[in-house]
Design an enzyme around this catalytic site. Sequence first.
Site, mmCIF file in Angstrom:
data_model
loop_
_atom_site.group_PDB
_atom_site.id
_atom_site.type_symbol
_atom_site.label_atom_id
_atom_site.label_comp_id
_atom_site.label_asym_id
_atom_site.label_seq_id
_atom_site.Cartn_x
_atom_site.Cartn_y
_atom_site.Cartn_z
ATOM 1 N N ARG A 86 28.346 42.959 29.685
ATOM 2 C CA ARG A 86 28.633 42.325 30.968
ATOM 3 C C ARG A 86 28.098 43.203 32.103
ATOM 4 N NH1 ARG A 86 32.128 45.656 33.214
ATOM 5 N NH2 ARG A 86 33.806 46.638 32.010
ATOM 6 N N GLY A 88 28.818 45.299 35.738
ATOM 7 C CA GLY A 88 29.899 46.120 36.238
ATOM 8 C C GLY A 88 30.041 47.436 35.493
ATOM 9 N N VAL A 90 33.381 50.382 34.514
ATOM 10 C CA VAL A 90 34.439 50.472 33.511
ATOM 11 C C VAL A 90 35.710 49.802 34.019
ATOM 12 C CG1 VAL A 90 35.275 52.741 34.317
ATOM 13 C CG2 VAL A 90 35.688 52.035 31.943
ATOM 14 N N HIS A 93 41.631 46.735 29.845
ATOM 15 C CA HIS A 93 42.331 45.518 29.445
ATOM 16 C C HIS A 93 43.536 45.904 28.601
ATOM 17 C CE1 HIS A 93 38.990 43.202 30.888
ATOM 18 N NE2 HIS A 93 38.163 43.665 29.969
ATOM 19 N N LEU A 154 36.170 41.383 38.175
ATOM 20 C CA LEU A 154 35.208 40.470 37.579
ATOM 21 C C LEU A 154 34.088 41.248 36.922
ATOM 22 C CD1 LEU A 154 36.411 38.708 40.116
ATOM 23 C CD2 LEU A 154 34.505 37.229 39.555
ATOM 24 N N GLY A 155 33.670 40.774 35.757
ATOM 25 C CA GLY A 155 32.491 41.302 35.083
ATOM 26 C C GLY A 155 31.879 40.161 34.307
ATOM 27 N N GLY A 166 34.034 37.479 32.192
ATOM 28 C CA GLY A 166 34.733 36.778 33.262
ATOM 29 C C GLY A 166 35.680 37.632 34.084
ATOM 30 N N LEU A 167 36.979 37.300 34.019
ATOM 31 C CA LEU A 167 37.983 37.750 34.973
ATOM 32 C C LEU A 167 39.119 38.474 34.264
ATOM 33 C CD1 LEU A 167 39.691 37.445 37.720
ATOM 34 C CD2 LEU A 167 40.439 35.263 36.753
ATOM 35 N N CYS A 184 36.233 50.258 37.925
ATOM 36 C CA CYS A 184 35.047 49.579 38.441
ATOM 37 C C CYS A 184 34.049 50.548 39.055
ATOM 38 C CB CYS A 184 35.436 48.499 39.457
ATOM 39 S SG CYS A 184 36.616 47.295 38.799
#
Length: 229
Positions: A86, A88, A90, A93, A154-155, A166-167, A184
Site C-alpha cells: 500500500r 504510506g 508505518v 492494526h 488511510l493507506g 483502505g482505512l 504514518c
Amino acid sequence: MDAVAPGALEVVPAPGAAETGIVRDLGRQPYEPVWRAMQAFTDARDEATPDELWLVEHEPVFTLGQAGKPEHVLMPGDIPVLHVDRGGQVTYHGPGQIVAYPLLDLRRLKIGVREYVHRIEQAVIDTLAEWNIEGARREGAPGVYVADAKVAALGIRVRRGCTFHGLAFNVAMDLEPFGRINPCGYQGLQVVAMADLGGPSSPDAVKPVLLEALARQFGLRLPSARASG
C-alpha cells in the site's frame, strides 16, 4: 477467499446508482491472509465484478507501506512488522480498530484517486458526527483528525483502476503500540480512539454507521446495515 469471509451482505444501489456490491464482515483475522485475499480478488476481477467492502479487526501488527522507512519502526517488541504494497509509511492494526477495505472499480464509479480518498475521509467525518465528535482533514496528511490527534489513517493501492487496502479507524483500542512507531512517518504524532472522545466502547456500534456513510459516499444503499451491527 472463503477462509477469510465468514459472512456477506448485499449492498443495494441507491436510486440512480450504477452498481450493486457486497459487504463482508470478516471478524477478527490475522493481517496477511486478508491482504493476500485482497490481492487475489483485485487480480481476478473484471469489468463485471461487483464492488465489495470488507470490514475486519486485525490481530496486532505493524504494516510498513511501499515507501515506508524502517527507521520509523522504533521498538516493535513482540508485534510483527510486515512490508506491504500500500501507500504510506508505518501504522499499527489491532483489536478495537475497524479496518475497512473498499474494493472498488474507480473507472466504473468515474472518480479519481484524490476524490476517492476525500470520500473515505468524509465517511469517517460523518461517522464521528453521529457521536458529536468533530473530525477534520489535514492538508498534505491523509486521514481524519480530532483536535490534532489522528483517529483514522488511510493507506491505499490502485491497480488497473481498482482499489484495495483502505482505512484504519481507531474505535476502542489499546493505543500503546503507536508509541513504538512514528505513526504514518510523523515523529510525535498523537493518536486517539473514539472511546477516548466519548464515543462507543465497541466497534460493533460503529460498523453499521460507518458502512452507511461509505455506502452514501459511493452511491450505494444499505437498508439493513444498522440492524446487522
